[in-house]
Motif scaffolding. Structure first.
Motif, PDB file in Angstrom:
ATOM      1  N   THR A 214      42.304  51.663  42.279  1.00 54.58           N
ATOM      2  CA  THR A 214      42.335  51.430  43.717  1.00 54.58           C
ATOM      3  C   THR A 214      41.957  49.992  44.027  1.00 54.58           C
ATOM      4  N   GLY A 215      42.747  49.359  44.891  1.00 53.74           N
ATOM      5  CA  GLY A 215      42.459  47.989  45.283  1.00 53.74           C
ATOM      6  C   GLY A 215      43.036  46.933  44.363  1.00 53.74           C
ATOM      7  N   ALA A 216      43.808  47.348  43.335  1.00 61.85           N
ATOM      8  CA  ALA A 216      44.376  46.376  42.397  1.00 61.85           C
ATOM      9  C   ALA A 216      45.585  45.649  42.968  1.00 61.85           C
ATOM     10  N   GLY A 217      46.125  46.111  44.096  1.00 60.54           N
ATOM     11  CA  GLY A 217      47.233  45.410  44.742  1.00 60.54           C
ATOM     12  C   GLY A 217      48.564  46.107  44.641  1.00 60.54           C
ATOM     13  N   LYS A 218      48.576  47.420  44.422  1.00 59.10           N
ATOM     14  CA  LYS A 218      49.839  48.147  44.269  1.00 59.10           C
ATOM     15  C   LYS A 218      50.669  48.089  45.554  1.00 59.10           C
ATOM     16  N   SER A 219      50.031  48.350  46.674  1.00 58.96           N
ATOM     17  CA  SER A 219      50.752  48.351  47.952  1.00 58.96           C
ATOM     18  C   SER A 219      51.294  46.960  48.280  1.00 58.96           C
ATOM     19  N   HIS A 220      50.485  45.955  48.044  1.00 57.19           N
ATOM     20  CA  HIS A 220      50.909  44.580  48.336  1.00 57.19           C
ATOM     21  C   HIS A 220      52.102  44.189  47.476  1.00 57.19           C
ATOM     22  N   LEU A 221      52.048  44.536  46.179  1.00 54.61           N
ATOM     23  CA  LEU A 221      53.156  44.199  45.281  1.00 54.61           C
ATOM     24  C   LEU A 221      54.422  44.938  45.685  1.00 54.61           C
ATOM     25  N   ALA A 222      54.303  46.204  46.061  1.00 51.87           N
ATOM     26  CA  ALA A 222      55.482  46.972  46.482  1.00 51.87           C
ATOM     27  C   ALA A 222      56.141  46.315  47.694  1.00 51.87           C
ATOM     28  N   LYS A 223      55.339  45.860  48.648  1.00 53.58           N
ATOM     29  CA  LYS A 223      55.891  45.213  49.843  1.00 53.58           C
ATOM     30  C   LYS A 223      56.593  43.911  49.475  1.00 53.58           C
ATOM     31  N   ARG A 224      56.021  43.140  48.550  1.00 50.06           N
ATOM     32  CA  ARG A 224      56.648  41.875  48.136  1.00 50.06           C
ATOM     33  C   ARG A 224      57.958  42.135  47.374  1.00 50.06           C
ATOM     34  N   ILE A 225      58.000  43.206  46.582  1.00 54.76           N
ATOM     35  CA  ILE A 225      59.245  43.553  45.890  1.00 54.76           C
ATOM     36  C   ILE A 225      60.330  43.849  46.914  1.00 54.76           C
ATOM     37  N   TYR A 226      59.976  44.615  47.933  1.00 52.49           N
ATOM     38  CA  TYR A 226      60.943  44.905  49.005  1.00 52.49           C
ATOM     39  C   TYR A 226      61.413  43.610  49.663  1.00 52.49           C
ATOM     40  N   PRO A 401      28.834  39.351  34.298  1.00 58.21           N
ATOM     41  CA  PRO A 401      29.179  40.685  33.780  1.00 58.21           C
ATOM     42  C   PRO A 401      28.785  41.816  34.720  1.00 58.21           C
ATOM     43  N   ASP A 402      27.696  41.641  35.494  1.00 58.09           N
ATOM     44  CA  ASP A 402      27.269  42.716  36.382  1.00 58.09           C
ATOM     45  C   ASP A 402      28.048  42.730  37.703  1.00 58.09           C
ATOM     46  N   ALA A 403      28.975  41.763  37.889  1.00 59.82           N
ATOM     47  CA  ALA A 403      29.875  41.799  39.049  1.00 59.82           C
ATOM     48  C   ALA A 403      31.036  42.710  38.682  1.00 59.82           C
ATOM     49  N   THR A 404      30.929  43.975  39.047  1.00 64.49           N
ATOM     50  CA  THR A 404      31.897  44.976  38.572  1.00 64.49           C
ATOM     51  C   THR A 404      33.192  44.995  39.363  1.00 64.49           C
ATOM     52  N   TRP A 405      33.196  44.471  40.593  1.00 67.40           N
ATOM     53  CA  TRP A 405      34.385  44.458  41.444  1.00 67.40           C
ATOM     54  C   TRP A 405      35.039  45.842  41.465  1.00 67.40           C
ATOM     55  N   ARG A 406      34.237  46.838  41.812  1.00 72.43           N
ATOM     56  CA  ARG A 406      34.718  48.227  41.795  1.00 72.43           C
ATOM     57  C   ARG A 406      35.897  48.427  42.729  1.00 72.43           C
ATOM     58  N   GLY A 407      35.895  47.742  43.869  1.00 71.19           N
ATOM     59  CA  GLY A 407      37.001  47.862  44.810  1.00 71.19           C
ATOM     60  C   GLY A 407      38.108  46.857  44.578  1.00 71.19           C
ATOM     61  N   ASN A 408      37.972  46.076  43.480  1.00 71.18           N
ATOM     62  CA  ASN A 408      38.971  45.093  43.099  1.00 71.18           C
ATOM     63  C   ASN A 408      39.249  44.099  44.230  1.00 71.18           C
ATOM     64  N   PHE A 409      40.518  43.883  44.556  1.00 69.89           N
ATOM     65  CA  PHE A 409      40.853  42.851  45.541  1.00 69.89           C
ATOM     66  C   PHE A 409      40.428  43.244  46.954  1.00 69.89           C
ATOM     67  N   ARG A 410      40.206  44.531  47.199  1.00 74.36           N
ATOM     68  CA  ARG A 410      39.679  44.936  48.493  1.00 74.36           C
ATOM     69  C   ARG A 410      38.248  44.418  48.667  1.00 74.36           C
TER      70      ARG A 410
END
Length: 533
Positions: A214-226, A401-410
């Motif tokens: 979650t938050g890795a950018g799937k929705s954003h990439l899909a929109k750019r592909i379109y 290392p302790d910056a886990t970025w659990r929500g990724n790009f969000r």
């Protein structure tokens, strides 16, 4: 549908014959409009500025033999007709500025006239879909058709032109940068993956499967592909996106496939579904693993047959859509568990790409930081930036290392939004960064440790003091638990299933996400308000 011919003036072949004798000689551009079975509504003749007189004469002769054909002359400047780079750039500039309307007009690209260099460039532009046309080849004939000649329409076999296309790889790189939103990413594996996605998006209409956290950018990439496909004229319809986690029961079937009036209780009016809306466009089904088995079966049929049945209807509906599916689940494991159809997975898994999380692309944090700053500037309408020390401080934290970025790009997007909003004069300082580091660290620690999370939830982070004063202590405790469950859930519906795990079993149809949404609305909150903090 109107037929439009686009071609270069033949400075030699279109100049044959003088006076009345020119009507006994084959001239390619004029001959096209003398064909009995090819009616041309408009002819776009491109010519060098030195051939204006010839262009006018040829245009006048076309109007003589085909009065219903509109002739439009466009002057181009070919400084060197044998310079590949110059000719390609000139014709590409024409193609990018021409108002193509493929839903209204059929385009034929005449490749007989012009230099050999120009003909090759026409091939390349047509292959890359900068010009959405069929190729038109003409040649001389004998007998009664001597002046008219013959014509042939040519289908491109793309595999024949791979070597030539490689000379213009720069156009593919442009598409790759478009998919990355102009972000100069530094992760080699990610860049290689995006390059392949660009090629697949241009050359194939088969489904794509994009996986990742979650938050890795799937929705954003899909929109750019379109947007890339639409830019190249490969799709004409809309981009339709839906999170399948929000679809449950009858509403899932109805949302995707539509329904007839009276198909089920509450269906007072007929409704067209999302597949209908995506006709000739692109359908993005995020969290496809959340779909029920019945919906999966109907979706598979719609993908393969380009037709489906609305709920309550015996009449098939048609929709020619392209599909991108997204998920953060292991669909192969779901197949083993019986919750996902093996045949559907096989159908959507032809092109599968795993998007890495932000913690696995730490070298890309800095360019994405700059991208988020640009986005914040556009939203807020003024310049925002870090001072030098604050920027170094934030990047040093981001790489720990302790910056886990659990929500990724969000998480990164939310962090930038908070810092730019609180930055006086649009300047992010060390104080702003200190506050944000504390917030993110606390958030990640709470997510990783439930015991910490129970004491970590501070309602003042979600509601102001005036709101809290009006909420009973019992409701405050309940809200703390709701927020806790929302934070550990991937979606609104998952949180709803956890919170209503007993009462939902006693209902014929469940709508957990709606119940939770209503409960949060009492406090003027949404699931996104909670999970983006």
């Amino acid at each position: 549908m109107k037929t439009v011919v686009i071609g270069l003036l033949g400075s030699v072949m279109d100049h044959k014959g003088k006076g009345i004798k020119r009507w006994d000689t084959w001239r390619p551009s004029v001959g096209i409009c003398m064909q009995d079975d090819l009616l041309v509504d408009r002819f776009e003749i491109l010519h060098d500025h030195r051939d204006s007189r010839l262009a006018n004469n040829v245009g006048a002769d076309i109007e003589t033999v085909s009065p219903n054909t509109q002739v439009r002359l466009s002057e181009l400047n070919f400084e060197d007709a044998w310079d590949f780079e110059h000719v390609y750039s000139t014709l590409l500039d024409f193609a990018e500025h021409y108002p193509f309307k493929p839903e209204e007009e059929r385009y034929l690209l005449h490749i007989t006239t012009g230099s050999h260099v120009a003909q090759i460039c026409w091939f390349l532009l047509c292959e890359a879909n900068y010009i959405p046309a069929e190729l038109l080849q003409t040649s001389p004939a004998r007998g009664e058709q001597k002046a008219a000649g013959r014509y042939q329409l040519i289908d491109l076999d793309l595999s024949k032109y791979d070597v030539i296309s490689s000379r213009f790889r720069g156009q593919h790189l442009e598409g790759t940068e478009f998919l990355k939103s102009g972000i100069a990413t530094r992760n080699p594996a990610f860049n290689q993956m995006i390059q392949q996605i660009e090629m697949v998006a241009i050359r194939s209409s088969a489904p794509l499967l994009i996986t990742g956290p979650t938050g890795a950018g799937k929705s954003h990439l899909a929109k750019r592909i379109y947007e890339l496909k639409h830019k190249r004229g490969l799709v004409r319809g809309d981009f339709v996106a839906v999170n399948c986690a929000t679809l449950r029961g009858d509403s899932a079937m109805s949302a995707l496939f539509g329904h007839t009036r009276g198909a089920f209780t509450g269906a007072q009016q007929a409704r067209k579904g999302l597949l209908s809306k995506a006709n000739n466009g692109l359908l993005f089904l995020d969290e496809i693993g959340e779909l029920g088995l019945d919906e999966q079966a109907m979706l598979l049929h719609a993908i393969e047959e380009k037709r489906y049945y609305a709920v309550g209807s015996d009449t098939p509906q048609e929709s020619d859509f392209q599909l991108i599916a997204g998920t953060n689940r292991d669909l192969h494991a779901q197949v083993e568990q019986g919750s996902f159809r093996e045949d559907l997975l096989a159908r959507i898994n032809l092109w599968s790409y795993q998007l890495p999380g932000l913690k696995d692309r730490r070298e890309d944090i800095e360019p994405n930081l700059d991208y988020e700053l640009r986005q914040a500037e556009a939203q807020q309408g003024h310049k925002v930036s870090f001072n030098k020390a604050a920027r170094q401080q934030f990047l040093a934290f981001a790489h720990r290392p302790d910056a886990t970025w659990r929500g990724n790009f969000r998480d990164l997007n939310a962090a930038i939004q908070r810092m730019t909003t609180l930055a006086d004069g649009g300047r992010i300082t060390e104080t702003n960064v200190d506050s944000e580091i504390a917030r993110l660290s606390h958030q990640w620690q709470a997510m990783a440790n439930p015991e910490v999370r129970q004491t970590a939830i501070d309602l003042t982070e979600y509601l102001d003091n005036s709101q809290l004063e009006d909420i009973d202590l019992l409701d405050q405790w309940q809200l703390q638990k709701i927020i806790e469950i929302c934070h550990e859930s991937r979606s609104l519906s998952e949180a709803g299933r956890k919170l209503f795990d007993r009462s939902r079993l006693k209902k014929r149809s469940t709508n957990d996400s709606h119940r939770l949404r209503q409960m949060l609305a009492k406090f003027d909150l949404t699931f996104e308000d909670i999970t983006n903090r």
